[in-house]
Design an enzyme around this catalytic site. Structure first.
Site, PDB file in Angstrom:
ATOM      1  N   ASN A   9      44.218   9.977 -18.058  1.00  0.00           N
ATOM      2  CA  ASN A   9      43.982   8.695 -17.102  1.00  0.00           C
ATOM      3  C   ASN A   9      42.495   8.580 -17.348  1.00  0.00           C
ATOM      4  O   ASN A   9      41.671   9.269 -16.524  1.00  0.00           O
ATOM      5  CB  ASN A   9      44.387   9.073 -15.610  1.00  0.00           C
ATOM      6  CG  ASN A   9      43.887   7.934 -14.607  1.00  0.00           C
ATOM      7  OD1 ASN A   9      43.737   6.922 -15.149  1.00  0.00           O
ATOM      8  ND2 ASN A   9      44.119   8.320 -13.535  1.00  0.00           N
ATOM      9  N   LYS A  11      40.757   5.991 -16.142  1.00  0.00           N
ATOM     10  CA  LYS A  11      40.442   5.387 -15.193  1.00  0.00           C
ATOM     11  C   LYS A  11      39.702   4.199 -15.800  1.00  0.00           C
ATOM     12  O   LYS A  11      39.916   3.877 -16.693  1.00  0.00           O
ATOM     13  CB  LYS A  11      39.801   6.300 -13.960  1.00  0.00           C
ATOM     14  CG  LYS A  11      40.479   7.276 -13.591  1.00  0.00           C
ATOM     15  CD  LYS A  11      40.217   8.000 -12.266  1.00  0.00           C
ATOM     16  CE  LYS A  11      41.171   9.104 -12.193  1.00  0.00           C
ATOM     17  NZ  LYS A  11      40.928   9.817 -10.665  1.00  0.00           N
ATOM     18  N   HIS A  95      49.415   5.657  -8.430  1.00  0.00           N
ATOM     19  CA  HIS A  95      48.151   6.426  -8.391  1.00  0.00           C
ATOM     20  C   HIS A  95      47.600   6.293  -6.936  1.00  0.00           C
ATOM     21  O   HIS A  95      47.516   5.316  -6.339  1.00  0.00           O
ATOM     22  CB  HIS A  95      47.129   6.226  -9.512  1.00  0.00           C
ATOM     23  CG  HIS A  95      46.257   7.260  -9.769  1.00  0.00           C
ATOM     24  ND1 HIS A  95      45.021   7.360  -8.617  1.00  0.00           N
ATOM     25  CD2 HIS A  95      45.962   8.352 -10.524  1.00  0.00           C
ATOM     26  CE1 HIS A  95      44.307   8.243  -9.211  1.00  0.00           C
ATOM     27  NE2 HIS A  95      44.789   8.862 -10.076  1.00  0.00           N
ATOM     28  N   GLU A  97      44.580   6.221  -6.214  1.00  0.00           N
ATOM     29  CA  GLU A  97      43.420   5.289  -6.045  1.00  0.00           C
ATOM     30  C   GLU A  97      44.194   3.711  -6.017  1.00  0.00           C
ATOM     31  O   GLU A  97      43.698   2.793  -5.233  1.00  0.00           O
ATOM     32  CB  GLU A  97      42.679   5.203  -7.200  1.00  0.00           C
ATOM     33  CG  GLU A  97      41.731   6.655  -7.308  1.00  0.00           C
ATOM     34  CD  GLU A  97      41.165   6.973  -8.464  1.00  0.00           C
ATOM     35  OE1 GLU A  97      41.407   6.570  -9.340  1.00  0.00           O
ATOM     36  OE2 GLU A  97      40.933   8.163  -8.518  1.00  0.00           O
ATOM     37  N   GLU A 167      50.060  14.735  -7.292  1.00  0.00           N
ATOM     38  CA  GLU A 167      48.343  14.681  -7.333  1.00  0.00           C
ATOM     39  C   GLU A 167      48.070  14.737  -5.862  1.00  0.00           C
ATOM     40  O   GLU A 167      47.868  13.563  -5.124  1.00  0.00           O
ATOM     41  CB  GLU A 167      47.905  13.359  -7.952  1.00  0.00           C
ATOM     42  CG  GLU A 167      48.578  13.162  -9.473  1.00  0.00           C
ATOM     43  CD  GLU A 167      47.323  12.284 -10.134  1.00  0.00           C
ATOM     44  OE1 GLU A 167      46.911  12.792 -11.210  1.00  0.00           O
ATOM     45  OE2 GLU A 167      46.980  11.313  -9.649  1.00  0.00           O
ATOM     46  N   GLY A 173      39.303  14.327  -8.637  1.00  0.00           N
ATOM     47  CA  GLY A 173      37.975  13.892  -8.797  1.00  0.00           C
ATOM     48  C   GLY A 173      36.853  14.808  -8.156  1.00  0.00           C
ATOM     49  O   GLY A 173      35.543  14.767  -7.980  1.00  0.00           O
ATOM     50  N   SER A 212      41.772  17.595 -10.643  1.00  0.00           N
ATOM     51  CA  SER A 212      40.715  18.443 -11.125  1.00  0.00           C
ATOM     52  C   SER A 212      41.293  19.583 -12.307  1.00  0.00           C
ATOM     53  O   SER A 212      40.819  20.685 -12.179  1.00  0.00           O
ATOM     54  CB  SER A 212      39.957  19.173 -10.217  1.00  0.00           C
ATOM     55  OG  SER A 212      39.343  18.040  -9.252  1.00  0.00           O
TER      56      SER A 212
HETATM   57  P1  PGA Z   1      40.958  14.163 -11.907  1.00  0.00           P
HETATM   58  O1  PGA Z   1      41.823  13.121 -11.689  1.00  0.00           O
HETATM   59  O2  PGA Z   1      41.390  14.987 -13.244  1.00  0.00           O
HETATM   60  O3  PGA Z   1      39.644  13.565 -12.166  1.00  0.00           O
HETATM   61  O4  PGA Z   1      40.726  15.065 -10.668  1.00  0.00           O
HETATM   62  C1  PGA Z   1      43.299  13.118 -11.812  1.00  0.00           C
HETATM   63  C2  PGA Z   1      43.672  11.636 -11.426  1.00  0.00           C
HETATM   64  O5  PGA Z   1      43.311  11.050 -10.714  1.00  0.00           O
HETATM   65  O6  PGA Z   1      44.746  11.254 -12.121  1.00  0.00           O
END
Ligand code: PGA
Length: 252
Positions: A9, A11, A95, A97, A167, A173, A212
């Protein structure tokens, strides 16, 4: 055996020249994969670039969001049929976000997943609790509610063609990965929810872990019984990291 997947992803990251190097590197790495399906979900404007770099390789591609509407006066939205025109196989829906920063609720997420399926895309339906929810002991309640809303709209048939991603918001993140045991516990819970819908679903629907994931922890996460691969944010932007994670999914 369930399908193993590693999905990047990106982003809101990338640029045409940076993407070219990354796409070429992951496409080359995908050639060595035997059973895992690997994909990158890129920002909308880069779909054509992903399509031309990855077509004919073992690396699939997809988008990070989709409209729940098929067409019409929805300024700024992108339909599932448009994503199909650019060869997308996957699209992320729900997601955290999108849920937290753009106000997408369970019903919207379910409608987006349905729209994706109707256009022939595989939705990757994301669920997960915040830190406050985990600390309040309501992880299963929250994840169960998010799953239930999607299940109600998609039905057994729709779920059978979907991918789920757990998640935990506190792990995204932050560098703070869930332990393999923490991930497994929620994955087993979600697997149980699938089984309650239909026994065959529990054996067929992949559940990815996200938050992560990096090359250094992918193998131990993917070794858990109900973790079928990963949804990878930050580490999907570095070719060597993402390649190693794809290899870990392939070896799991
Ligand atoms: P990350 O994000 O691996 O940077 O923690 C995962 C995601 O948001 O899909």
């Amino acid at each position: 055996m369930r399908q193993r997947l590693a999905v990047g992803n990106w982003k809101m990251h990338g640029s045409l020249p940076e993407n070219r190097d990354l796409l070429d590197a992951v496409a080359a790495a995908a050639a060595g994969l035997k059973k895992a399906v690997c994909a990158v979900c890129v920002p909308f404007p880069y779909l054509a670039q992903a399509q031309s770099a990855l077509a004919g390789t073992r690396m699939a591609w997809g988008a990070q969001n989709v409209s729940q509407h098929p067409k019409g006066a929805f300024t700024g939205e992108v339909s599932a049929a448009m994503l199909r025109e650019f060869g997308c196989r996957y699209v992320l829906v729900g997601h955290s976000e999108r849920r937290q920063l753009f106000g997408e609720g369970d019903a919207t997420v379910a409608a987006k997943a349905k729209a994706a399926l109707e256009a022939g895309l595989t939705p990757i339906v994301c669920v997960g609790e915040t830190l406050a929810e985990r600390e309040a002991g309501v992880t299963e309640k929250v994840v169960g509610r998010q799953f239930g809303a999607a299940a109600e709209v998609l039905g057994v048939k729709g779920l059978a063609s979907s991918v789920l991603a757990y998640e935990p918001v506190w792990a995204i993140g932050t560098g703070k990965t869930a332990t393999p045991e923490q991930a497994q516990a929620v994955h087993a819970f979600v697997r149980g929810l699938l089984a309650r819908q239909d026994a065959g679903l529990a054996n067929g629907v992949p559940i990815l872990y996200g938050g992560s994931v990096k090359a250094a922890n992918a193998a131990e996460l993917f070794a858990m019984a109900d973790v079928d691969g990963g949804l990878i944010g930050g580490a999907s932007l570095a070719a060597s990291e993402f390649t190693a994670i794809c290899q870990a999914a392939d070896a799991a």
